[in-house]
Design an enzyme around this catalytic site. Structure first.
Site, short mmCIF file in Angstrom:
data_model
loop_
_atom_site.label_atom_id
_atom_site.label_comp_id
_atom_site.label_asym_id
_atom_site.label_seq_id
_atom_site.Cartn_x
_atom_site.Cartn_y
_atom_site.Cartn_z
N CYS A 86 0.80 -1.23 0.00
CA CYS A 86 0.00 0.00 0.00
C CYS A 86 0.83 1.28 0.00
O CYS A 86 0.29 2.37 -0.09
CB CYS A 86 -0.96 -0.01 1.19
SG CYS A 86 -1.95 -1.52 1.24
N HIS A 219 -2.83 7.63 6.39
CA HIS A 219 -3.05 6.38 5.67
C HIS A 219 -4.44 5.87 6.01
O HIS A 219 -5.18 5.47 5.12
CB HIS A 219 -1.97 5.36 6.05
CG HIS A 219 -2.06 4.09 5.27
ND1 HIS A 219 -2.04 4.07 3.89
CD2 HIS A 219 -2.18 2.79 5.67
CE1 HIS A 219 -2.15 2.82 3.47
NE2 HIS A 219 -2.24 2.02 4.53
N HIS A 254 -9.95 1.73 0.07
CA HIS A 254 -8.51 1.54 0.03
C HIS A 254 -8.14 1.02 -1.36
O HIS A 254 -8.45 -0.12 -1.71
CB HIS A 254 -8.08 0.56 1.11
CG HIS A 254 -6.60 0.53 1.34
ND1 HIS A 254 -5.71 1.21 0.52
CD2 HIS A 254 -5.84 -0.10 2.28
CE1 HIS A 254 -4.48 0.99 0.95
NE2 HIS A 254 -4.53 0.21 2.02
#
Length: 325
Positions: A86, A219, A254
Site C-alpha cells: 500500500c 493512511h 482503500h
C-alpha cells in the site's frame, strides 16, 4: 485503463508541450497488475482446460500495466514498476524525485493504478479486516477497510523544465522517507515505529518542524491495527500540537497500490485551494489518542505543507511532504 486515463490527465494538466523533448520517465505502482483479466480466463479454464481466452492472461504481471501506460504516453527513456504493497505509489513519487534530483531525468510521471480483483477481496477477507459496512477510519468503533479501485498520477519536473516550458508548479516535493516497521507481515507495531520514523525522516529532509505541517493526509485504512499504530506514531511525533488530520479512504476505499498517488493529488489540491478534507463517518474518538480527525470540509485555509502517509504490508512505511511554491 484506469492508469491510462489518470496519467493522460496528469500530463495534459502539466502543460508540457512535448514530453519527447525531455528525458522522461514513468514510474507506476500497482499490486495486482492485470490480475482482474486473468481471473476471467481462470473461470473458463478451470472448467475446461481447452477453453479460456489466452489474451486475458497476457498482461497478468505488474510491469505489464506500466508498459501499457508508457506506450500510451509515448514514454521510452525510463520505465519502472513499484510494488511495495500500500506504500507503492508514494515510493514511485520518491524514486521519481530522486531521479530528477540526481540529474538522470527531467520529467517523471509518477503514481499508481489498481483494479479490484476477486483475489484481493478474498485475501483481505481471509485476514478478517474487511468491513461489510462503509468504513470509519480513526473511529473507535471502526471494523475494517473497504476496498476500492482507481489511479492517481502526478508529473514531477526539474527546475530547468519549469523555467523553459514556462509551466505553473502547484507544489514541490520537499521531503520524503521510506522505512520498514520490521514487525509483522500484515500488521504494524503497536507503537507505530516505522510510521514514526518515516514521518520524522521526511520532516528532517524538508528542513521543517512539526509545527510547520498544516495537514496530514493519514493512511487511515479503518482497521484496528493501522489506525491505532498510525495514530500513536502521529501523537508521539507531534505531541500536543497535532495538525488537522483526516483519512480520505472513507471516500475512495482503500485503492492499495494506487492510494498514495490518489492521495498525493488530494494533498496538492489541499495546498492549491486551501482545503482540509473531512474524515467521513467519524463519531467516536479513539481513547488512546488525544486528538480527533477533521469532521467538516474547510476551505480558504493557508495550507503550506501537507504530509501524506502510506503504510503497507511487509512493514513498508512511506511519507512524503508537499509544500507550497
Amino acid at each position: 485503463m484506469l492508469g491510462m486515463v489518470a496519467a493522460r490527465q496528469a500530463v495534459h494538466d502539466a502543460g508540457i508541450k512535448n514530453l519527447k523533448s525531455w528525458r522522461t520517465g514513468l514510474i507506476s505502482a500497482t499490486t495486482v497488475g492485470g490480475m482482474d483479466r486473468t481471473e476471467n480466463f481462470m473461470v473458463d479454464f478451470l472448467n475446461d482446460r481447452s477453453s479460456g481466452n489466452l489474451s486475458d492472461v497476457v498482461h497478468h504481471e505488474c510491469g505489464s500495466t506500466t508498459e501499457l501506460i508508457a506506450n500510451d504516453l509515448g514514454i521510452k527513456d525510463f520505465i519502472s514498476t513499484i510494488n511495495t504493497a500500500c506504500s507503492s505509489s508514494v515510493n514511485s513519487i520518491i524514486l521519481g524525485a530522486r531521479l530528477i534530483k540526481q540529474g538522470y531525468l527531467d520529467v517523471v510521471v509518477a503514481g499508481g493504478t489498481d483494479a479490484l480483483t476477486k483475489f484481493t477481496l478474498n485475501g483481505f477477507n481471509s485476514l478478517m479486516i474487511l468491513d461489510k459496512e462503509p468504513c470509519r477510519p480513526f473511529d473507535a468503533t471502526r471494523n475494517g477497510l473497504n476496498l476500492g479501485e482507481g489511479a492517481g498520477f502526478v508529473v514531477l519536473v526539474s527546475a530547468r523544465v519549469l523555467e523553459q516550458e514556462n509551466v505553473k508548479s502547484y507544489a514541490v516535493v520537499s521531503g520524503y522517507a521510506n522505512t520498514n516497521d520490521a514487525f509483522h507481515q500484515t500488521a504494524s507495531s503497536p507503537e507505530g515505529r516505522g510510521s514514526f520514523m518515516a514521518m520524522k525522516d521526511a520532516l528532517e529532509m524538508a528542513g521543517l518542524k512539526t509545527s510547520d505541517i498544516d495537514y496530514i493526509n493519514l493512511h487511515g485504512t479503518g482497521t484496528q491495527n493501522n489506525d491505532s499504530s498510525e495514530g500513536a506514531a502521529v501523537q508521539r511525533l507531534f505531541g500536543d500540537r497535532v495538525p488537522k488530520v483526516s483519512s480520505t479512504k472513507a471516500f475512495t476505499g482503500h485503492t492499495l497500490g494506487a492510494s498514495g498517488g490518489i492521495e498525493a493529488v488530494f494533498s496538492v489540491l489541499a495546498i492549491l485551494h486551501g482545503w482540509v478534507y473531512p474524515n467521513l463517518r467519524f463519531k467516536v474518538q479513539i481513547a488512546e489518542l488525544s486528538y480527533t480527525p477533521q469532521q467538516t470540509l474547510e476551505k480558504g485555509l493557508a495550507i503550506n505543507h501537507v504530509l501524506s502517509n502510506s503504510f503497507g504490508f511487509g512493514g513498508n512505511c512511506s511519507s512524503v511532504i508537499f509544500s507550497k511554491v
